[in-house]
Design an enzyme around this catalytic site. Structure first.
Site, PDB file in Angstrom:
ATOM      1  N   ASP A  38       0.846  -1.192   0.000  1.00  0.00           N
ATOM      2  CA  ASP A  38       0.000   0.000   0.000  1.00  0.00           C
ATOM      3  C   ASP A  38       0.883   1.245   0.000  1.00  0.00           C
ATOM      4  O   ASP A  38       1.865   1.318   0.754  1.00  0.00           O
ATOM      5  CB  ASP A  38      -0.922   0.033   1.223  1.00  0.00           C
ATOM      6  CG  ASP A  38      -2.149   0.898   0.992  1.00  0.00           C
ATOM      7  OD1 ASP A  38      -3.235   0.341   0.782  1.00  0.00           O
ATOM      8  OD2 ASP A  38      -1.997   2.138   1.000  1.00  0.00           O
ATOM      9  N   ILE A  74       2.809   0.130  -7.554  1.00  0.00           N
ATOM     10  CA  ILE A  74       2.560  -1.038  -8.401  1.00  0.00           C
ATOM     11  C   ILE A  74       2.214  -0.665  -9.835  1.00  0.00           C
ATOM     12  O   ILE A  74       2.207  -1.523 -10.715  1.00  0.00           O
ATOM     13  CB  ILE A  74       1.465  -1.934  -7.802  1.00  0.00           C
ATOM     14  CG1 ILE A  74       0.211  -1.130  -7.362  1.00  0.00           C
ATOM     15  CG2 ILE A  74       2.017  -2.679  -6.595  1.00  0.00           C
ATOM     16  CD1 ILE A  74      -0.749  -0.822  -8.449  1.00  0.00           C
ATOM     17  N   ASN A 100      -5.575  -5.271  -6.291  1.00  0.00           N
ATOM     18  CA  ASN A 100      -6.707  -4.596  -5.655  1.00  0.00           C
ATOM     19  C   ASN A 100      -6.560  -3.077  -5.598  1.00  0.00           C
ATOM     20  O   ASN A 100      -7.548  -2.368  -5.447  1.00  0.00           O
ATOM     21  CB  ASN A 100      -6.862  -5.156  -4.232  1.00  0.00           C
ATOM     22  CG  ASN A 100      -7.843  -4.381  -3.393  1.00  0.00           C
ATOM     23  OD1 ASN A 100      -9.057  -4.518  -3.547  1.00  0.00           O
ATOM     24  ND2 ASN A 100      -7.324  -3.548  -2.489  1.00  0.00           N
ATOM     25  N   TYR A 171     -12.978   5.420 -14.491  1.00  0.00           N
ATOM     26  CA  TYR A 171     -12.966   4.239 -13.625  1.00  0.00           C
ATOM     27  C   TYR A 171     -13.631   3.044 -14.322  1.00  0.00           C
ATOM     28  O   TYR A 171     -13.115   1.921 -14.304  1.00  0.00           O
ATOM     29  CB  TYR A 171     -13.691   4.581 -12.334  1.00  0.00           C
ATOM     30  CG  TYR A 171     -13.841   3.469 -11.327  1.00  0.00           C
ATOM     31  CD1 TYR A 171     -12.752   3.030 -10.575  1.00  0.00           C
ATOM     32  CD2 TYR A 171     -15.081   2.876 -11.103  1.00  0.00           C
ATOM     33  CE1 TYR A 171     -12.894   2.015  -9.634  1.00  0.00           C
ATOM     34  CE2 TYR A 171     -15.238   1.869 -10.169  1.00  0.00           C
ATOM     35  CZ  TYR A 171     -14.141   1.445  -9.436  1.00  0.00           C
ATOM     36  OH  TYR A 171     -14.286   0.444  -8.505  1.00  0.00           O
ATOM     37  N   LYS A 175     -11.833  -0.464 -15.236  1.00  0.00           N
ATOM     38  CA  LYS A 175     -12.333  -1.714 -14.668  1.00  0.00           C
ATOM     39  C   LYS A 175     -12.824  -2.670 -15.748  1.00  0.00           C
ATOM     40  O   LYS A 175     -12.740  -3.893 -15.593  1.00  0.00           O
ATOM     41  CB  LYS A 175     -13.452  -1.417 -13.668  1.00  0.00           C
ATOM     42  CG  LYS A 175     -12.956  -0.767 -12.370  1.00  0.00           C
ATOM     43  CD  LYS A 175     -11.925  -1.626 -11.660  1.00  0.00           C
ATOM     44  CE  LYS A 175     -11.641  -1.146 -10.244  1.00  0.00           C
ATOM     45  NZ  LYS A 175     -10.589  -1.963  -9.590  1.00  0.00           N
TER      46      LYS A 175
END
Length: 304
Positions: A38, A74, A100, A171, A175
């Site tokens: 994170d 990431i 995630n 978004y 996704k």
């Protein structure tokens, strides 16, 4: 701590809060060793802190589990590579990657800025691709060396990726792209013993509480259907050795519900056997539409 993930080495990105934190704790409770990734950024991706990742590691260790914090970006090539190295160098390998991490920069498309588009596509879509690419490189090398791992990738899409969502064009596009990436990766990685699936979860998190505050309040008593912890059992199962027959699937999960989402499929066809002229196609399209199911509504539209 032992269970269905006993001995598994798991990376969870965006694991400092919300659903990712729930995944990390659930894997650890089932015996996995967990890399808690994170950046500690805000809901819009700004800022950063090592605190959230380390807090989850502390929780896991307090319960007798094993975990290590990681704060690499990431969505950067080098950061994703470093994340995979963290798992291998700390715990001796990698079995499960749970992608995630993400954030929101919501705006209607007509007002959406280029930077808002790029940032969301980067963290969600590239932030899935880059760790997956480096993990797959590791698994391929292991397979070629005769050490094929029972490896898993679990990606995180959304209802917005399945159906679209008003005010979330960036978004929703990211996704939806994750779903396409999941299907391709599932096919390409099968030769290395890797399964790849995706979830479209619904839960109370920082990313949903503003938009859906009225619907997502925790109840005073009884079952909290919107708790992030409800999503994690399916993810842990998908990360286990039991799920070897399941790949290239998308699961919707919330509360106590689990379902398989049905993606794009070939529909009705009219074939003339030669080129259509534009003037011929009105009645043809009308017939095709009459044979097709009514599309599910985009999230945020009024139902009539």
């Amino acid at each position: 701590m032992s269970g269905i993930a006993d001995g598994r080495i798991v990376v969870v990105t965006g694991a400092g809060r919300g659903i990712g934190r729930a995944h990390a704790l659930a894997f650890a409770a089932e015996g996995a060793r967990v890399v808690v990734n994170d950046l500690g950024a805000g809901i819009d991706g700004s800022g950063g802190s090592a605190g959230p990742a380390q807090d989850v590691v502390d929780e896991i260790e307090a319960l007798g589990g094993k975990a290590v914090a990681n704060t690499d970006d990431i969505a950067s090539w080098d950061g994703a590579a470093a994340l995979v190295r963290t798992a291998v160098e700390t715990f001796g390998g990698l079995d499960v990657l749970v992608n995630n991490a993400g954030f929101l920069r919501d705006r209607m498309l007509v007002n959406l800025g280029e930077d808002e588009w790029d940032a969301v596509i980067r963290v969600h879509l590239k932030g899935h691709f880059a760790p997956t690419r480096h993990a797959a490189e590791y698994w391929r090398a292991e397979a070629k060396a005769g050490r094929t791992r029972v490896a898993r990738v679990i990606n995180t899409s959304s209802g917005a990726g399945l159906l679209g969502s008003v005010g979330q064009g960036n978004y929703a596009a990211a996704k939806s792209g994750i779903l396409g990436l999941t299907l391709v990766a599932a096919t390409e990685f099968a030769r290395y013993g890797v399964t790849v699936n995706a979830i479209a979860p619904a839960a109370r998190t920082r990313m949903t509480e503003v938009a859906f505050a009225d619907d997502m309040a925790a109840p005073d008593d009884g079952f909290d259907a919107m708790a992030p912890e409800n999503v994690s059992p399916l993810v842990v199962w998908l990360g286990s050795e039991e799920s070897s027959a399941v790949t290239g699937r998308v699961f919707e999960v919330d509360g106590g519900r689990v379902s398989i989402a049905q993606g794009w499929r070939h529909g009705a066809v009219r074939d003339k056997g030669s080129r259509w002229s534009p003037g011929e196609l009105g009645p043809v399209v009308a017939e095709l539409l009459a044979d097709a199911p009514v599309p599910e509504p985009v999230y945020g539209t009024a139902l009539t």
